[in-house]
Design an enzyme around this catalytic site. Structure first.
Site, PDB file in Angstrom:
ATOM      1  NE  ARG A 151       6.690   4.338   2.266  1.00  8.64           N
ATOM      2  CZ  ARG A 151       6.859   4.614   3.745  1.00  8.64           C
ATOM      3  NH1 ARG A 151       8.211   5.117   4.170  1.00  8.64           N
ATOM      4  NH2 ARG A 151       5.942   5.116   4.659  1.00  8.64           N
ATOM      5  CB  THR A 152       2.032   6.094  -2.499  1.00 12.27           C
ATOM      6  OG1 THR A 152       2.004   4.962  -1.480  1.00 12.27           O
ATOM      7  CG2 THR A 152       1.145   6.344  -3.957  1.00 12.27           C
ATOM      8  CE  LYS A 210     -12.670  28.235  -0.855  1.00 15.07           C
ATOM      9  NZ  LYS A 210     -13.141  28.511  -2.160  1.00 15.07           N
ATOM     10  NE  ARG A 238      -2.214   6.720  -0.339  1.00 13.96           N
ATOM     11  CZ  ARG A 238      -1.338   5.914  -0.026  1.00 13.96           C
ATOM     12  NH1 ARG A 238      -0.752   6.642   1.314  1.00 13.96           N
ATOM     13  NH2 ARG A 238      -0.618   5.422  -0.109  1.00 13.96           N
ATOM     14  CG  HIS A 286      -1.017   0.729  -2.404  1.00 18.06           C
ATOM     15  ND1 HIS A 286      -1.021   1.847  -3.789  1.00 18.06           N
ATOM     16  CD2 HIS A 286      -0.910   1.085  -1.672  1.00 18.06           C
ATOM     17  CE1 HIS A 286      -0.571   2.318  -2.921  1.00 18.06           C
ATOM     18  NE2 HIS A 286      -0.203   1.904  -1.674  1.00 18.06           N
TER      19      HIS A 286
HETATM   20  C1  NCD Z   1       0.391   1.990   2.512  1.00 12.54           C
HETATM   21  C2  NCD Z   1      -0.454   1.911   2.642  1.00 12.54           C
HETATM   22  O1  NCD Z   1      -1.142   2.806   2.153  1.00 12.54           O
HETATM   23  O2  NCD Z   1      -1.526   1.357   2.120  1.00 12.54           O
HETATM   24  N1  NCD Z   1       1.566   2.524   2.588  1.00 12.54           N
HETATM   25  C3  NCD Z   1       1.933   2.528   1.240  1.00 12.54           C
HETATM   26  O3  NCD Z   1       1.368   2.775   0.413  1.00 12.54           O
HETATM   27  N2  NCD Z   1       4.029   2.546   1.245  1.00 12.54           N
HETATM   28  C4  NCD Z   1       0.960   1.016   4.000  1.00 12.54           C
HETATM   29  C5  NCD Z   1       0.135   1.085   4.736  1.00 12.54           C
HETATM   30  O4  NCD Z   1      -0.063   2.299   5.032  1.00 12.54           O
HETATM   31  O5  NCD Z   1       0.610   0.689   6.363  1.00 12.54           O
END
Ligand code: NCD
Length: 304
Positions: free
Chosen positions: A53-54, A82, A103, A131
């Site tokens: 999703r993100t 590397k 991320r 997040h």
């Molecule tokens: C979450 C995350 O990556 O922290 N997912 C997201 O971005 N919607 C939640 C998760 O991974 O459980």
């Protein structure tokens, strides 16, 4: 607005501004209107950890506003294998792009990245840290569904220790004046720093191990996955996996106006039968990632 690293950096006014702009973006997010305010701009999308999703909603947001995206999802095909450092990767990508969404499995990685970046960094999750863009779409969904962001009883359920979404959300909700209940398996309780903050601001509700204890008094049931990848010992994960099972019977014990949210992915903590109940808002929540990230990108890159 420059970097978006933690909800601590966002004032109530800034949060409201993002949500208002996101509302204006809804027709564009749905493909019913066109806006190319980011034409010619490039987003660097670098994901060292899995994401559906993100990453996709950031990329959709950029595309819908006329911009382009470069980046990677997983490091297998990059110089990271590397031995390239995060600092060098960021220095380089920030030369190619107008903003970088990052991320990374390490807490603090996004903050560190700001030291090496010439362009805004957006934290898309730093280990068990925060997040913040997820929190903004959570707040957008809450305001959309409940009509307000204050005076609510929110029960955060699941892995409160390693779950970064609940860390950011608890801090953000406390900016508005709410009551926050903490429901987790033993050993996965909310970090002390968050609990102390909720207590000091008079917004700490109940801490317990079963959602049944808080359901009758819950406006928002915010369920999360047990964060398997953050357990140092897989045996410890097995002990708590499948601990919670949110089913229609439990949901019906909440007030009629209660909603069920989840940042997704869900494993088995919400049974599929809940999906068709009017209380289930997690897919609407996932869609809301697009208008909210459009609003953020237009502010951070477009200077809107
Ligand atoms: C979450 C995350 O990556 O922290 N997912 C997201 O971005 N919607 C939640 C998760 O991974 O459980």
């Amino acid at each position: 607005m420059r970097h978006v690293i933690s909800v601590h950096d966002l004032s109530v006014e800034q949060i409201k501004d993002v949500l208002d702009r996101a509302e204006g973006m809804l027709p564009i997010a749905r493909g019913e209107a066109v806006n190319d305010c980011l034409r010619g701009k490039v987003l660097g999308s670098i994901f060292f950890e899995p994401s559906t999703r993100t990453r996709l909603s950031f990329e959709t947001a950029m595309n819908r506003l006329g911009g382009g995206v470069i980046g990677f999802a997983g490091t297998e095909a990059t110089s990271v294998v590397k031995g390239e450092t995060l600092a060098d990767t960021i220095r380089m990508v920030s030369g190619y792009a107008d903003a970088v969404v990052l991320r990374h499995p390490r807490e603090g990685a996004a903050k560190l990245a700001t030291e090496f970046s010439g362009v805004p960094i957006l934290n898309a999750g730093d280990g068990a840290g925060q997040h913040p863009t997820q929190t903004l779409l959570d707040l957008f969904t809450i305001r959309q569904e409940m009509g307000r962001l204050e005076g609510l009883n929110i029960s955060l359920v699941g892995d409160l220790r390693y779950g970064r979404t609940v860390h950011s959300l608890a801090f953000a909700l406390s900016k508005f004046g709410n009551t926050i209940n903490l429901v987790s398996p033993e050993g996965l309780e909310m970090p002390g720093e968050v609990v102390e903050h909720l207590e000091a601001s008079g917004q700490f509700g109940t801490a317990c191990h079963t959602p049944e204890k808080v359901i009758a008094n819950t406006d928002i049931l915010y369920v999360t996955r047990i964060q398997k990848e953050r357990f140092p010992d897989p045996v410890e994960y097995e002990k708590v996996a499948g601990k919670y099972r949110i089913d229609p019977e439990l949901v019906s014990k909440g007030p009629d106006s209660m909603i069920v949210m989840h940042p997704l992915p869900r494993i088995n903590e919400i049974v599929p039968e809940v999906d068709v109940m009017p209380q289930a808002k997690y897919f609407t929540q996932a869609f809301n990632g697009v208008p909210v990230r459009m609003a953020l990108l237009s502010m951070v890159i477009g200077g809107a």
